[in-house]
Scaffold this active site. Structure first.
Site, PDB file in Angstrom:
ATOM      1  N   ASP A 131      46.736  32.320  40.531  1.00 37.74           N
ATOM      2  CA  ASP A 131      47.651  33.032  41.502  1.00 37.74           C
ATOM      3  C   ASP A 131      49.057  32.681  41.383  1.00 37.74           C
ATOM      4  O   ASP A 131      49.185  31.619  42.154  1.00 37.74           O
ATOM      5  CB  ASP A 131      46.841  33.322  42.727  1.00 37.74           C
ATOM      6  N   GLU A 203      45.862  41.812  49.711  1.00 36.15           N
ATOM      7  CA  GLU A 203      47.117  41.360  48.954  1.00 36.15           C
ATOM      8  C   GLU A 203      47.296  42.339  47.770  1.00 36.15           C
ATOM      9  O   GLU A 203      46.344  42.304  46.875  1.00 36.15           O
ATOM     10  CB  GLU A 203      47.421  39.906  48.507  1.00 36.15           C
ATOM     11  N   GLU A 205      48.266  43.081  44.328  1.00 35.98           N
ATOM     12  CA  GLU A 205      48.943  42.428  43.207  1.00 35.98           C
ATOM     13  C   GLU A 205      48.411  43.147  41.950  1.00 35.98           C
ATOM     14  O   GLU A 205      47.745  44.097  41.914  1.00 35.98           O
ATOM     15  CB  GLU A 205      48.012  40.987  43.162  1.00 35.98           C
ATOM     16  N   ASP A 237      43.815  40.017  46.057  1.00 40.42           N
ATOM     17  CA  ASP A 237      43.320  38.799  46.511  1.00 40.42           C
ATOM     18  C   ASP A 237      43.299  38.575  47.998  1.00 40.42           C
ATOM     19  O   ASP A 237      43.859  38.264  48.805  1.00 40.42           O
ATOM     20  CB  ASP A 237      44.375  37.445  46.218  1.00 40.42           C
ATOM     21  N   ARG A 241      43.947  35.226  56.902  1.00 37.97           N
ATOM     22  CA  ARG A 241      45.165  34.668  57.518  1.00 37.97           C
ATOM     23  C   ARG A 241      44.970  33.638  58.499  1.00 37.97           C
ATOM     24  O   ARG A 241      45.817  32.584  58.573  1.00 37.97           O
ATOM     25  CB  ARG A 241      46.150  35.688  57.908  1.00 37.97           C
ATOM     26  N   GLN A 244      44.076  30.338  56.643  1.00 38.29           N
ATOM     27  CA  GLN A 244      45.039  30.186  55.971  1.00 38.29           C
ATOM     28  C   GLN A 244      46.260  29.332  56.831  1.00 38.29           C
ATOM     29  O   GLN A 244      46.684  28.141  56.201  1.00 38.29           O
ATOM     30  CB  GLN A 244      45.777  31.418  55.161  1.00 38.29           C
ATOM     31  N   LYS A 257      41.260  32.007  50.674  1.00 35.07           N
ATOM     32  CA  LYS A 257      41.567  32.782  49.512  1.00 35.07           C
ATOM     33  C   LYS A 257      40.418  32.935  48.672  1.00 35.07           C
ATOM     34  O   LYS A 257      40.238  33.895  47.840  1.00 35.07           O
ATOM     35  CB  LYS A 257      42.727  32.362  48.442  1.00 35.07           C
TER      36      LYS A 257
END
Length: 432
Positions: A131, A203, A205, A237, A241, A244, A257
């Site tokens: 990624d 996310e 992407e 993805d 949070r 993270q 993730k």
């Protein structure tokens, strides 16, 4: 870079009537995917309108070249990717002719399957997933939340930043998203605890599939990188949070993730995207030029992806009421990407890392400079400080159980028939 040819002709129509005017899969698209019917083994197919053209059946019937038969008769696209760009262009021409010329209808029509009756699978065996972080507006927005005076670190404009993800948890669109658990440490807590993520996010992407790779120890020159890209898909993805924020230093993303990455089932080929290429956005004044190994004039002139992106959210309450999903964002890939797909591929192999057919590369979150084109709730809600209010009065800072999140992509350009990617969807389930 793929060229425009007769397969992109706006006047070309298909005898598969549902393809003509289809928002995603007209005959100018012809994306590849893997499907099954009932207990049938998965097989490779091509989306055409509301139907799927079975390439295994078509090959066995002698409708496709004999030297393609083995690769197209398998249950993944990995072997087909080794055939390279020349065969990819020839297959596209052959399929376009078969599905547009009425003379082929009697022999080709028996190999059509209604898309609504099939189960879709991952397009290939994904052995490696990387990624990247090429969405400069996303990187700036997120960096500003943690480093208001220095949102982008000095290396960002020199190096396409990336990290190795977890290939085993890549799943096809529609796979439920089980809320992950992990260590969380709120700012006001003295120590972390363990439990379900309270800040689950998405996310937006694009995924890039590698066609033919490179030998270990060799590199992929920037001028040749486009030939190593088989095609593109939507990629989500999913991100926890709160996990993270606690774990990402000093080594970067891990459990926040790797619990699930969703991709759309159809791979839109690099050849199909030829009419929708555009110049890479000019770098802001004062930004360094890419180092020579990352700089190619042709890529700068046509390495941008004219792909319109959108995200919709449907809550459990909205679903029960029959309400329309709420549009969270709309943007475009070309304006979001600081680095091109070719630059990503070249940089990945620049140290001699061997890319392999079927490897998946994520672009990173694609947010535009405008608030209407932000690609994550982390940005939209400003880290939870500015919850959004949905049409029915519900509010969201991050995703809740029962929410269904869908990514969309469509390509539109003057003089070309629009094509789409289908959708990439996931519904949040409670933590186990």
């Amino acid at each position: 870079m793929s060229e425009i040819d007769e397969t992109h002709d706006p006047a070309r129509t298909s005898w598969v009537e549902s393809a003509n005017g289809h928002p995603d899969f007209p005959i100018q698209n012809l994306p590849l995917g893997v499907f099954s019917v009932g207990k049938q083994e998965p097989r490779i197919g091509v989306a055409i309108g509301e139907m799927i053209f079975d390439l295994k059946g078509a090959s066995a019937a002698g409708l496709l070249d004999d030297h393609w038969k083995l690769a197209l008769g398998l249950s993944t696209l990995n072997a087909w990717f080794t055939h390279g760009p020349d065969d990819a262009r020839e297959l596209r021409r052959k399929l376009s002719g078969l599905l547009s010329d009425e003379r082929y209808r009697p022999s080709a029509e028996p190999h059509l399957v209604r898309a609504a009756t099939v189960e879709m699978h991952l397009p290939c065996d994904i052995h490696d997933y990387t990624d990247f972080y090429v969405g400069i507006h996303h990187a700036t927005n997120v960096g500003r939340q943690f480093r208001p005076d220095n949102p982008l670190l000095p290396n960002y404009k020199y190096v396409p930043i990336g990290y190795h993800g977890r290939a085993s948890s890549v799943r096809v669109s529609g796979t439920p998203v089980v809320r992950p658990k992990g260590q969380r440490k709120p700012p006001d807590a003295e120590a972390p605890d363990y439990g379900p993520s309270r800040r689950l996010d998405y996310e937006l992407e694009l995924g890039i599939f590698i066609r033919c790779g490179n030998e270990l120890g060799n590199t992929i020159p920037i001028g040749e990188a486009g030939g190593h890209i088989a095609g593109y898909c939507l990629l989500n993805d999913w991100s926890a949070r709160d996990l993270q924020a606690w774990e990402y230093q000093p080594l970067g993303p891990f459990l926040a993730k790797n619990f699930l990455t969703s991709i759309s089932p159809w791979m839109v080929t690099a050849e199909a995207l030829a009419p929708f290429r555009k110049a890479m956005p000019p770098r802001p004044e004062g930004d360094p030029a890419p180092l020579p190994y990352l700089l190619d004039e042709a890529d700068q002139a046509a390495g941008g992806l004219g792909i319109e992106l959108a995200v919709t959210l449907e809550t459990a309450r909205m679903r029960a009421a029959g309400a329309e999903p709420h549009v969270l964002s709309k943007g475009e890939a070309a304006t979001a990407m600081y680095w091109s797909a070719a630059q990503i591929v070249t940089h990945h192999a620049s140290n001699g890392c061997n890319l392999q057919p079927g490897d998946l590369i994520g672009t990173g979150t694609l947010s535009t400079a405008e608030e209407s084109g932000l690609g994550s709730l982390l940005e939209i809600s400003q880290g939870g400080k500015a919850p959004i209010t949905l049409p029915g009065g519900e509010t969201r800072s991050f995703l809740e159980d029962g929410d269904e999140l869908t990514l969309w992509a469509r390509c539109i350009a003057d003089g070309a028939v629009p094509i789409g990617f289908g959708s990439c969807t996931g519904r949040i389930l409670p933590a186990t």
